[in-house]
Design a protein around this motif. Structure first.
Motif, short mmCIF file in Angstrom:
data_model
loop_
_atom_site.label_atom_id
_atom_site.label_comp_id
_atom_site.label_asym_id
_atom_site.label_seq_id
_atom_site.Cartn_x
_atom_site.Cartn_y
_atom_site.Cartn_z
N ILE A 208 0.88 -1.17 0.00
CA ILE A 208 0.00 0.00 0.00
C ILE A 208 0.91 1.22 0.00
CG2 ILE A 208 -1.81 1.27 1.21
CD1 ILE A 208 -2.72 -1.46 0.16
N ASN A 209 0.71 2.10 -0.98
CA ASN A 209 1.56 3.27 -1.13
C ASN A 209 0.73 4.54 -1.03
OD1 ASN A 209 3.89 1.64 -1.93
ND2 ASN A 209 2.69 1.24 -3.76
N ILE A 210 1.40 5.60 -0.63
CA ILE A 210 0.74 6.91 -0.55
C ILE A 210 1.56 7.90 -1.37
CG2 ILE A 210 1.88 7.62 1.59
CD1 ILE A 210 -0.89 8.79 2.43
N ASN A 211 0.88 8.70 -2.17
CA ASN A 211 1.53 9.68 -3.04
C ASN A 211 0.97 11.05 -2.71
OD1 ASN A 211 2.48 11.28 -5.07
ND2 ASN A 211 1.85 9.96 -6.74
N THR A 212 1.84 11.99 -2.43
CA THR A 212 1.42 13.35 -2.09
C THR A 212 1.93 14.32 -3.13
OG1 THR A 212 1.58 12.76 0.24
CG2 THR A 212 1.43 15.09 -0.27
N THR A 213 1.05 15.16 -3.63
CA THR A 213 1.41 16.18 -4.61
C THR A 213 1.04 17.55 -4.07
OG1 THR A 213 0.99 14.64 -6.44
CG2 THR A 213 1.07 16.99 -6.98
N PHE A 214 2.02 18.43 -4.00
CA PHE A 214 1.79 19.82 -3.63
C PHE A 214 2.08 20.66 -4.86
CE2 PHE A 214 3.07 17.81 0.32
CZ PHE A 214 2.20 18.35 1.25
N SER A 215 1.22 21.61 -5.16
CA SER A 215 1.47 22.50 -6.30
C SER A 215 1.35 23.94 -5.83
CB SER A 215 0.45 22.23 -7.40
OG SER A 215 0.68 23.12 -8.47
N PHE A 216 2.35 24.73 -6.22
CA PHE A 216 2.39 26.14 -5.82
C PHE A 216 2.55 27.01 -7.07
CE2 PHE A 216 4.49 23.53 -2.63
CZ PHE A 216 3.78 23.84 -1.49
N GLY A 217 1.88 28.12 -7.10
CA GLY A 217 2.10 29.13 -8.13
C GLY A 217 1.73 28.73 -9.54
N THR A 218 0.80 27.81 -9.70
CA THR A 218 0.37 27.43 -11.05
C THR A 218 -0.88 28.22 -11.41
OG1 THR A 218 -1.11 25.66 -10.32
CG2 THR A 218 1.22 25.09 -10.64
N GLU A 219 -1.33 28.03 -12.64
CA GLU A 219 -2.57 28.70 -13.05
C GLU A 219 -3.76 28.23 -12.21
OE1 GLU A 219 -3.11 28.02 -17.21
OE2 GLU A 219 -1.31 29.13 -17.76
N LEU A 220 -3.66 27.00 -11.71
CA LEU A 220 -4.73 26.46 -10.86
C LEU A 220 -4.61 26.91 -9.42
CD1 LEU A 220 -4.74 22.80 -12.22
CD2 LEU A 220 -6.30 24.67 -12.82
N GLY A 221 -3.52 27.59 -9.10
CA GLY A 221 -3.29 28.04 -7.73
C GLY A 221 -2.58 26.98 -6.93
N THR A 222 -2.70 27.06 -5.62
CA THR A 222 -2.08 26.11 -4.71
C THR A 222 -3.07 24.98 -4.45
OG1 THR A 222 -0.80 27.84 -3.66
CG2 THR A 222 -1.11 25.82 -2.41
N TYR A 223 -2.58 23.75 -4.56
CA TYR A 223 -3.44 22.62 -4.24
C TYR A 223 -2.62 21.46 -3.70
CZ TYR A 223 -2.11 20.68 -8.81
OH TYR A 223 -1.42 20.20 -9.88
N VAL A 224 -3.32 20.53 -3.04
CA VAL A 224 -2.71 19.33 -2.48
C VAL A 224 -3.57 18.14 -2.88
CG1 VAL A 224 -2.06 18.12 -0.36
CG2 VAL A 224 -1.86 20.62 -0.47
N ILE A 225 -2.92 17.10 -3.40
CA ILE A 225 -3.60 15.86 -3.74
C ILE A 225 -2.85 14.72 -3.06
CG2 ILE A 225 -4.30 14.26 -5.57
CD1 ILE A 225 -4.23 16.67 -7.50
N ILE A 226 -3.58 13.90 -2.34
CA ILE A 226 -2.99 12.73 -1.69
C ILE A 226 -3.75 11.51 -2.19
CG2 ILE A 226 -2.53 11.57 0.50
CD1 ILE A 226 -2.37 14.39 1.76
N SER A 227 -3.01 10.55 -2.75
CA SER A 227 -3.61 9.35 -3.32
C SER A 227 -3.07 8.11 -2.64
CB SER A 227 -3.33 9.27 -4.82
OG SER A 227 -3.78 10.42 -5.48
N LEU A 228 -3.94 7.14 -2.45
CA LEU A 228 -3.55 5.84 -1.89
C LEU A 228 -3.60 4.80 -3.00
CD1 LEU A 228 -5.53 6.24 1.36
CD2 LEU A 228 -3.12 5.67 1.29
N PHE A 229 -2.54 3.98 -3.08
CA PHE A 229 -2.42 2.98 -4.12
C PHE A 229 -2.26 1.60 -3.51
CE2 PHE A 229 -1.09 6.85 -6.16
CZ PHE A 229 -1.54 6.72 -7.47
N ASP A 230 -2.87 0.62 -4.15
CA ASP A 230 -2.61 -0.79 -3.86
C ASP A 230 -1.81 -1.30 -5.05
OD1 ASP A 230 -2.51 -3.43 -3.17
OD2 ASP A 230 -4.68 -3.71 -3.05
#
Length: 91
Positions: free
Chosen positions: A26-48
């Protein structure tokens, strides 16, 4: 979205603690994005393995603590934590 620098520290620490308790494969992936056209966002996904089980987006909850609580609850419901857990409550 209104997010503070300390929120990123809280998210990072909580993800690390959750990740340390996940079952093998089981894996966890975290994505932080700063200063993009979409603004600041956080995505955390869980993988099997390679299959994405669920993704959590800070932009949908707008509250870092609620998002992390949702991730923890998802892991508990799906029995994704190793047994027994060995969480260190204090660093």
């Amino acid at each position: 979205m209104n997010i503070r620098n300390t929120d990123f520290a809280f998210i990072g620490l909580t993800v690390a603690r959750i990740a340390s308790q996940l079952r093998e494969k089981i894996n966890i992936n975290t994505t932080f994005s700063f200063g993009t056209e979409l603004g600041t966002y956080v995505i955390i996904s869980l993988f099997d393995g390679d299959e994405c089980m669920e993704s959590f987006h800070l932009s949908t909850t707008n509250c870092p603590r609620k998002m992390m609580d949702d991730i923890f609850a998802f892991c508990m419901e799906k029995d994704l934590f190793k047994v027994p857990m060995d969480i260190a409550l204090v660093d």
